[in-house]
Design a protein around this motif. Sequence first.
Motif, PDB file in Angstrom:
ATOM      1  N   MET A  52       0.972  -1.121  -0.173  1.00 60.11           N
ATOM      2  CA  MET A  52       0.079   0.013   0.084  1.00 60.11           C
ATOM      3  C   MET A  52       0.768   1.432  -0.080  1.00 60.11           C
ATOM      4  SD  MET A  52      -3.228   0.355   2.773  1.00 60.11           S
ATOM      5  CE  MET A  52      -4.837   0.764   1.763  1.00 60.11           C
ATOM      6  N   ARG A  53       0.325   2.203  -0.717  1.00 61.92           N
ATOM      7  CA  ARG A  53       1.096   3.452  -0.838  1.00 61.92           C
ATOM      8  C   ARG A  53       0.191   4.780  -0.389  1.00 61.92           C
ATOM      9  NH1 ARG A  53       1.979   0.835  -5.532  1.00 61.92           N
ATOM     10  NH2 ARG A  53       3.984  -0.238  -5.528  1.00 61.92           N
ATOM     11  N   ILE A  54       0.741   5.279   1.014  1.00 55.59           N
ATOM     12  CA  ILE A  54       0.041   6.068   1.689  1.00 55.59           C
ATOM     13  C   ILE A  54       0.631   7.596   1.821  1.00 55.59           C
ATOM     14  CG2 ILE A  54      -1.099   6.230   3.954  1.00 55.59           C
ATOM     15  CD1 ILE A  54      -0.889   3.225   4.261  1.00 55.59           C
ATOM     16  N   LEU A  55      -0.037   8.469   1.771  1.00 55.73           N
ATOM     17  CA  LEU A  55       0.470   9.780   2.405  1.00 55.73           C
ATOM     18  C   LEU A  55      -0.160  10.189   3.524  1.00 55.73           C
ATOM     19  CD1 LEU A  55       0.125  11.788  -1.143  1.00 55.73           C
ATOM     20  CD2 LEU A  55       2.088  10.085  -0.378  1.00 55.73           C
ATOM     21  N   LEU A  56       0.651  10.969   4.359  1.00 54.41           N
ATOM     22  CA  LEU A  56      -0.029  11.545   5.709  1.00 54.41           C
ATOM     23  C   LEU A  56       0.208  13.027   5.473  1.00 54.41           C
ATOM     24  CD1 LEU A  56       1.027   9.594   8.838  1.00 54.41           C
ATOM     25  CD2 LEU A  56      -1.172   9.625   7.768  1.00 54.41           C
ATOM     26  N   LEU A  57      -0.902  13.855   5.601  1.00 55.32           N
ATOM     27  CA  LEU A  57      -0.825  15.089   5.496  1.00 55.32           C
ATOM     28  C   LEU A  57      -1.524  15.683   6.679  1.00 55.32           C
ATOM     29  CD1 LEU A  57      -2.631  16.208   2.237  1.00 55.32           C
ATOM     30  CD2 LEU A  57      -0.500  15.750   2.385  1.00 55.32           C
ATOM     31  N   GLY A  58      -0.913  16.850   7.267  1.00 54.46           N
ATOM     32  CA  GLY A  58      -1.399  17.294   8.468  1.00 54.46           C
ATOM     33  C   GLY A  58      -0.761  18.185   9.096  1.00 54.46           C
TER      34      GLY A  58
ATOM     35  N   PHE B 199      -5.858  12.676   5.929  1.00 53.60           N
ATOM     36  CA  PHE B 199      -5.489  14.084   6.256  1.00 53.60           C
ATOM     37  C   PHE B 199      -6.046  14.267   7.685  1.00 53.60           C
ATOM     38  CE2 PHE B 199      -7.705  18.290   5.906  1.00 53.60           C
ATOM     39  CZ  PHE B 199      -6.652  19.232   6.202  1.00 53.60           C
ATOM     40  N   MET B 200      -4.816  14.459   8.853  1.00 57.79           N
ATOM     41  CA  MET B 200      -4.999  14.697  10.053  1.00 57.79           C
ATOM     42  C   MET B 200      -5.027  16.145  10.314  1.00 57.79           C
ATOM     43  SD  MET B 200      -2.170  11.861  10.834  1.00 57.79           S
ATOM     44  CE  MET B 200      -2.901  11.358  12.686  1.00 57.79           C
ATOM     45  N   GLU B 201      -6.545  16.682  10.494  1.00 61.69           N
ATOM     46  CA  GLU B 201      -6.605  18.104  10.882  1.00 61.69           C
ATOM     47  C   GLU B 201      -6.654  18.248  12.589  1.00 61.69           C
ATOM     48  OE1 GLU B 201      -8.987  21.525   8.265  1.00 61.69           O
ATOM     49  OE2 GLU B 201     -10.093  19.620   8.706  1.00 61.69           O
ATOM     50  N   ALA B 202      -5.932  19.168  12.959  1.00 57.05           N
ATOM     51  CA  ALA B 202      -6.176  19.472  14.423  1.00 57.05           C
ATOM     52  C   ALA B 202      -6.096  20.943  14.616  1.00 57.05           C
ATOM     53  CB  ALA B 202      -4.835  19.177  15.015  1.00 57.05           C
ATOM     54  N   PRO B 203      -7.053  21.532  15.651  1.00 58.57           N
ATOM     55  CA  PRO B 203      -7.119  22.817  16.090  1.00 58.57           C
ATOM     56  C   PRO B 203      -5.799  23.227  16.523  1.00 58.57           C
ATOM     57  CG  PRO B 203      -8.434  21.335  17.437  1.00 58.57           C
ATOM     58  CD  PRO B 203      -7.802  20.702  16.482  1.00 58.57           C
ATOM     59  N   ASP B 204      -5.422  24.699  16.332  1.00 61.80           N
ATOM     60  CA  ASP B 204      -4.469  25.249  16.817  1.00 61.80           C
ATOM     61  C   ASP B 204      -3.979  25.065  18.177  1.00 61.80           C
ATOM     62  OD1 ASP B 204      -4.505  26.022  14.164  1.00 61.80           O
ATOM     63  OD2 ASP B 204      -4.160  28.143  14.564  1.00 61.80           O
ATOM     64  N   LYS B 205      -5.000  25.106  19.091  1.00 62.93           N
ATOM     65  CA  LYS B 205      -4.764  25.176  20.589  1.00 62.93           C
ATOM     66  C   LYS B 205      -4.048  23.737  21.051  1.00 62.93           C
ATOM     67  CE  LYS B 205      -6.999  25.551  25.032  1.00 62.93           C
ATOM     68  NZ  LYS B 205      -7.085  24.243  25.326  1.00 62.93           N
ATOM     69  N   LEU B 206      -4.870  22.817  20.336  1.00 60.31           N
ATOM     70  CA  LEU B 206      -4.347  21.300  20.619  1.00 60.31           C
ATOM     71  C   LEU B 206      -2.785  21.274  20.162  1.00 60.31           C
ATOM     72  CD1 LEU B 206      -6.064  18.830  21.367  1.00 60.31           C
ATOM     73  CD2 LEU B 206      -5.533  18.233  18.904  1.00 60.31           C
ATOM     74  N   ILE B 207      -2.602  21.651  19.128  1.00 56.64           N
ATOM     75  CA  ILE B 207      -1.279  21.584  18.367  1.00 56.64           C
ATOM     76  C   ILE B 207      -0.013  22.084  19.258  1.00 56.64           C
ATOM     77  CG2 ILE B 207       0.412  22.609  16.489  1.00 56.64           C
ATOM     78  CD1 ILE B 207      -2.055  22.213  14.761  1.00 56.64           C
ATOM     79  N   LEU B 208      -0.412  23.439  19.902  1.00 55.85           N
ATOM     80  CA  LEU B 208       0.705  24.133  20.660  1.00 55.85           C
ATOM     81  C   LEU B 208       0.695  23.397  21.908  1.00 55.85           C
ATOM     82  CD1 LEU B 208      -0.176  27.764  20.745  1.00 55.85           C
ATOM     83  CD2 LEU B 208       2.071  26.872  20.339  1.00 55.85           C
TER      84      LEU B 208
END
Length: 215
Positions: free
Chosen positions: A1-7, A112-121
């Motif tokens: 399998m060929r997978i891309l992780l964006l996020g 596509f792993m999307e996260a809110p800015d507060k969580l990222i910090l």
Amino acid sequence: MRILLLGAPGAGKGTHAKLICESLNIPHISTGDIFRDNIRKNTFLGIQARSYMEKGELVPDELTVAAVKNRLEKEDCSSGFLLDGFPRNINQAGNLNKMLSDTNQRIDAVLFMEAPDKLILERLTERRYCSKCGRIYNNKFNPSEVEGVCDSCGDVLLQRKDDKKEVILERLAIYNKTIKPLVDLYNILGLLHKIEVTNNIEEVFYKISKTLEAV
Ligand code: AP5
Ligand code: MG
Ligand code: ZN
């Protein structure tokens, strides 16, 4: 399998890449890890990449694309791989497409792993990693058994140089400027799968596994 992780930075790409690659038995290719490894070994690529990474800026495409091409040509990538943190812009995506089509390969899924800015910090300021095996920890969400020591190999845990608040904010700003065209592209191609990443690691990995089973 060929997978891309964006996020986003801190969304959990590296953490989940390790779990996915263990379960599917494919190599984990992180451009960030390749650059950090080259910086540690003081190679020509490392010397060039360092100044960009310390500021949170993208390393120029010529260097990044060449590093990925070189890695994808290795034998262990012939039946699958996971790319973590590449492509980061449309030019890199075009180069990847060419590399793959030249060798009759195609991408199976883009997560596509999307996260809110507060969580990222919160996740990034508390992140630690093992200087020997690269395992990723978090003081708050995923601590090692003994503080500052890797559970897997006993080596010392460190903080990444680009995990300072001002550099995190710069990485985030660049990410927000470059991500939309990539998401649109892979969405149009029917490859994009949005993964909610606000839950804990186990739950996020469960969602990813279910998504990949259906591909
Ligand atoms: P890179 O190394 O790719 O960094 P990044 O994109 O900023 O992403 P991170 O590695 O910081 O986050 P992650 O999503 O992997 O999160 P992690 O799993 O560690 O790139 C670094 C630099 O290299 C770039 O700034 C650029 O200079 C250069 N570069 C790289 N690729 C490039 C490219 N293609 N083109 C040009 N330049 C490039 O998790 C974060 C923390 O959260 C950890 O502590 C973890 O334990 C915790 N965590 C994860 N998931 C969860 C969860 N579900 N719940 C609770 N905690 C969690
Ligand atoms: Mg990472
Ligand atoms: Zn370790």
